[in-house]
Enzyme design. Sequence first.
Site, PDB file in Angstrom:
ATOM      1  N   LYS B  98      97.376  54.366  45.542  1.00 52.96           N
ATOM      2  CA  LYS B  98      97.236  53.873  44.145  1.00 52.96           C
ATOM      3  C   LYS B  98      97.384  52.367  44.013  1.00 52.96           C
ATOM      4  O   LYS B  98      96.694  51.776  43.293  1.00 52.96           O
ATOM      5  CB  LYS B  98      98.523  54.344  43.324  1.00 52.96           C
ATOM      6  CG  LYS B  98      98.692  55.798  42.946  1.00 52.96           C
ATOM      7  CD  LYS B  98      97.763  56.253  42.122  1.00 52.96           C
ATOM      8  CE  LYS B  98      97.814  57.679  41.584  1.00 52.96           C
ATOM      9  NZ  LYS B  98      96.684  58.026  40.892  1.00 52.96           N
ATOM     10  N   GLU B 120     101.300  54.211  32.735  1.00 52.43           N
ATOM     11  CA  GLU B 120     101.786  55.582  32.714  1.00 52.43           C
ATOM     12  C   GLU B 120     102.005  55.954  34.237  1.00 52.43           C
ATOM     13  O   GLU B 120     101.253  55.364  34.973  1.00 52.43           O
ATOM     14  CB  GLU B 120     100.834  56.476  32.194  1.00 52.43           C
ATOM     15  CG  GLU B 120      99.861  57.048  33.274  1.00 52.43           C
ATOM     16  CD  GLU B 120      98.816  56.170  33.457  1.00 52.43           C
ATOM     17  OE1 GLU B 120      98.618  54.969  33.161  1.00 52.43           O
ATOM     18  OE2 GLU B 120      98.081  56.439  34.500  1.00 52.43           O
ATOM     19  N   SER B 383      95.978  61.025  50.716  1.00 50.37           N
ATOM     20  CA  SER B 383      96.302  59.908  49.888  1.00 50.37           C
ATOM     21  C   SER B 383      97.357  59.443  49.600  1.00 50.37           C
ATOM     22  O   SER B 383      97.800  58.160  49.026  1.00 50.37           O
ATOM     23  CB  SER B 383      95.798  60.458  48.478  1.00 50.37           C
ATOM     24  OG  SER B 383      96.665  61.872  48.275  1.00 50.37           O
TER      25      SER B 383
END
Lengths: 244, 401
Positions: B98, B120, B383
Amino acid sequence: MISLPERSVIPYLTAGWPGEQAFLEAAAAAARAGCPLFEVGIPFSDPVADGPTIQRASQQALESGVTVERSLELIRRAVELSGLPAVAMTYANLVYRRGYEKFCQDLAAAGGVGLIVPDLPLEESDELEAASRRAGIDLVQLATPTTPVQRLELLGQRSRGFLYLVSVRGVTGSRGRLDENLDELIARAVASSRVPVCVGFGISTPEQVRQVTRQARGVIVGSALLERLERGEDVEAFLRGLTC
Amino acid sequence: MQLPVGPVRSQLADSRGRFGAYGGRFVPETLITALQELEAGYARACADESFWSELSAHLSLFAGRPTPLYPAERLTAHWGGARVWLKREDLNHTGSHKLNNCLGQALLARRMGKRRIVAETGAGQHGVATATVCARFGLDCVIYMGAEDVRRQALNVYRMELLGARVVSVESGSRTLKDATNEAMRDWVATVDDTHYILGSVVGPHPFPTLVRDFQAVIGREASTQLGRSPAVVVACVGGGSNAAGMFAHFVDQSGVRLVGVEAGGFGTGPGQHAASLSSGEPGILHGALTYLLQDAQGQVQATHSVSAGLDYPGVGPQHSFWKDSRRVEYVAVSDREALDAFVLLCRLEGIVPALESAHALAWCQREASSMSPDQDLLVCLSGRGDKDVAEVRRLLGDGQ
């Protein structure tokens, strides 16, 4: 086709809320109060343009079984009962899912004369615009305080029925104060629009209605009306009072 | 060190932000100007080498890139088929891919003169990454998080607050990621003059799917160079689909490389039992884009479920919808149970605690790796790390296991 006299007050109701009977009676009350038409929200699960009041009404309506199908039937009955035409307000996915063509035909059959889709901006509206014309439905475009001048002109040319001028940066809901540049924005919109301009979002008092309708053809009153409807107050008197 | 950053040059969205039929800009009028400005601002950044060298420096010094490409030898031996490689995005600062996107968007927001950031978050990975870059660059930060997730991820809420963010608990709708996204959009509609919305995935209105993919494309480019040859298969989990898009973008023009996106199959195929938008959904419009969507017959967005909060989302990035229809990428679903098994397997065999999201990609490998040959390379995007999931896994498996 939408036709609006001077100083129109357009009430917004959520289909089937706070109950089917109360909804129908509110539409009839709007007629008695002299409103030229009513706007009706077909509830969607994810209403991103709406503030807390309309969100809550939408969610409760959905929970009580107000589907698109049911909404169309309720619109038909409200139109019949009130004698007023209806303008539907809903989100793009419900229209897309049913099919632009079919949605417009069904809305017209229910007595709808206009359609507002707040998450379908001009760039995405070609297909629905064509379908709505074929069904005799006016597709109403929205303009906002962030809309640049040239784009405002374009929206005023493309919008049908009226141009929905959003009074604030933000979602629907009652506000104590309107945007300080609102009069200027309305003047620009009125000057460049091919259709009448109606102002919505945050309108709740007779003073605001007076201020706005000095230039605009009318106002749309949503959250403030729903709040009174929820409390069981006299909506006819409230709507009448707005044009005093 | 100059990292392989920069815009993706093929399979681009058209001028309306469409990937084939999908994508677009289905947002309230209030946001149109901001999105046009963002598109123009990003186009200027794309043409400016100093933007990318600045991003590269932050990715290297702050995020810790490049992340390793790790040969998972014991996993390879265990499955007895393909050579398994893990792209270690879990080793990024804040523990997931991220941060790649957040750094890129924060630099962009700063260039565009926006001083306030909204975002969000579901489980909190994107929220923490956003709060982190806001602290790093001195930007005001508001994170919207579903009330249900606030309860489940109390520690991440505190983490974001430590980093100086204000966390707003969202009580509307299903009180999860979808509703947090609605609320972040509502905030942005009201504050668009001074605020940038750092969307966390390749979803939303144009140009977000493009710019998030571009900021994540460093994953696939690095992995390709590190491997030094073409992999047979590339696998990534897909919720919104940002790590997968970042991984696939580099390989999508190499027709010999099989690409697999793994969705959350939950505990069944009925409504509300899974979050497999591409496997089970139909085209619809949510959060600004036309894309595969889990919805009922009338178009109401459906409730979703996944053991992994990061995959628990009814929509998916529009480019994935395009890749599905064009059959360039295969999209499959694995169950909560399979993901949990893969989670435990990676802990035991490799000493790596994966995020439950990433465990979905591993679960597909568990099914397929043994049928591949030992000279085939299987590249998996790991990830994120699974520290955030340990309590949930413990609850699901029971203390005894």
